[in-house]
Design an enzyme around this catalytic site. Structure first.
Site, PDB file in Angstrom:
ATOM      1  N   ASP A 116      39.208  19.447  59.074  1.00  0.00           N
ATOM      2  CA  ASP A 116      40.372  18.782  59.645  1.00  0.00           C
ATOM      3  C   ASP A 116      41.616  19.004  58.787  1.00  0.00           C
ATOM      4  OD1 ASP A 116      38.911  17.771  61.795  1.00  0.00           O
ATOM      5  OD2 ASP A 116      38.267  16.026  60.644  1.00  0.00           O
TER       6      ASP A 116
ATOM      7  N   ALA B  63      37.211  18.839  55.136  1.00  0.00           N
ATOM      8  CA  ALA B  63      37.739  20.187  54.913  1.00  0.00           C
ATOM      9  C   ALA B  63      38.253  20.826  56.196  1.00  0.00           C
ATOM     10  CB  ALA B  63      36.663  21.070  54.277  1.00  0.00           C
TER      11      ALA B  63
END
Length: 301
Positions: A250, A248
């Site tokens: 990244d 999430a």
């Protein structure tokens, strides 16, 4: 100097093979549990952010290293298949980096990272500074040796390239590095570790003393944007059922870099990146869970 290709992104970061076990409940120390699934796939915060930015529509080049083991070619191919330029991804003797991940049924995860080839990236290689100079944005994380991260940040600053740092895994950040950072994107736990303030508003104000702009991500609660001379802006996240939160953060950073590089105002860019992150947690895996630009556009409305 100014850049004509605003939506170009260079990523200096880690490349790992993720080894993911899915379990109902994560084991406690000394405990053995039975998993229900196991998958391998490309990971590492550098690879994840590169793939996220490419899927979001950016022209992305990856700078880092893989090993000469079986995982190395697989990591390179995974990046190439998603449109990432891997000419800056060197191959070094020994194993590639690996991440050993346990994901529970609530979507939470715990991770052990073995750096492998990433530890060999102690400085920029020939051509890396030019790759950074050709980009509009440089994405950095802290899974490479600190000397390489600092060298990348300095190269970006020397060429007028906007630098975005994800301070993970969290370590004390030297002034020499933060002096070259335009945007810092910690999660709420990293912000607390860096500042000693558990309240994200206090943490954000403290971090603004060291960098000009900060976005603190709050998981299901969205994010808060801080900029010098402006009031903080909170961007809510959509309500979703999380299957796997591994990628999430990244996904958020990769999409945010593209949105800002395309000239979107920060509130709109944050909403778009939040929609991307919301899509990623609905699917299992890291890069395999990341949404395409069309999917993000549809979710963001």
């Amino acid at each position: 100097m100014p850049h004509t290709s605003a939506a170009t992104v260079a990523v200096l970061g880690s490349a790992n093979m993720d080894l993911v076990a899915y379990v109902p409940v994560a084991p406690a120390r000394g405990e053995t549990v039975t998993g229900r699934d196991f998958r391998t796939g490309p990971g590492g915060k550098g690879t994840n952010q590169a793939i996220a930015a490419a899927l979001a529509g950016g022209r992305v080049t990856m700078i880092g290293a893989v090993g000469d083991d079986d995982f190395g070619p697989r990591l390179r191919a995974a990046l190439t298949e998603r449109g990432v330029d891997t000419t800056g991804l060197r191959t070094v003797p020994g194993p590639s980096g690996t991440a050993h991940i346990v994901v529970d049924d609530e979507g939470g995860n715990s991770i052990v990272v073995v750096p492998g080839a990433n530890a060999a990236v102690t400085d920029l290689a020939p051509g890396d500074a030019a790759r950074i100079a050709a980009a509009g944005t440089l994405l950095l994380q802290l899974e490479l040796p600190p000397a390489a991260v600092l060298a990348g940040a300095r190269a970006a600053r020397a060429h007028g390239v906007r630098t975005v740092l994800t301070p993970a895994p969290v370590v004390p950040l030297p002034d020499a590095l933060l002096d070259c950072v335009d945007l810092l994107v910690p999660n709420e736990h990293e912000a607390a570790a860096l500042t000693g303030h558990r309240d994200p508003h206090r943490a954000g104000r403290a971090l603004l003393e060291r960098v000009p702009e900060v976005v603190i991500t709050l998981g299901a609660s969205g994010s808060i944007h801080f900029a010098r001379g402006a009031e903080p802006v909170t961007v809510p996240a959509p309500r979703v059922r999380a299957v796997d939160t591994t990628a999430a953060g990244d996904t958020f950073v990769g999409a945010l870099a593209v949105a800002r590089a395309e000239g979107r105002p920060m509130p709109a860019a944050l909403a778009w990146a939040t929609a991307a992150a919301g899509l990623s947690v609905r699917r299992a895996g890291a890069s395999s869970a990341m949404p395409t630009r069309a999917e993000i556009d549809a979710a963001a409305g």
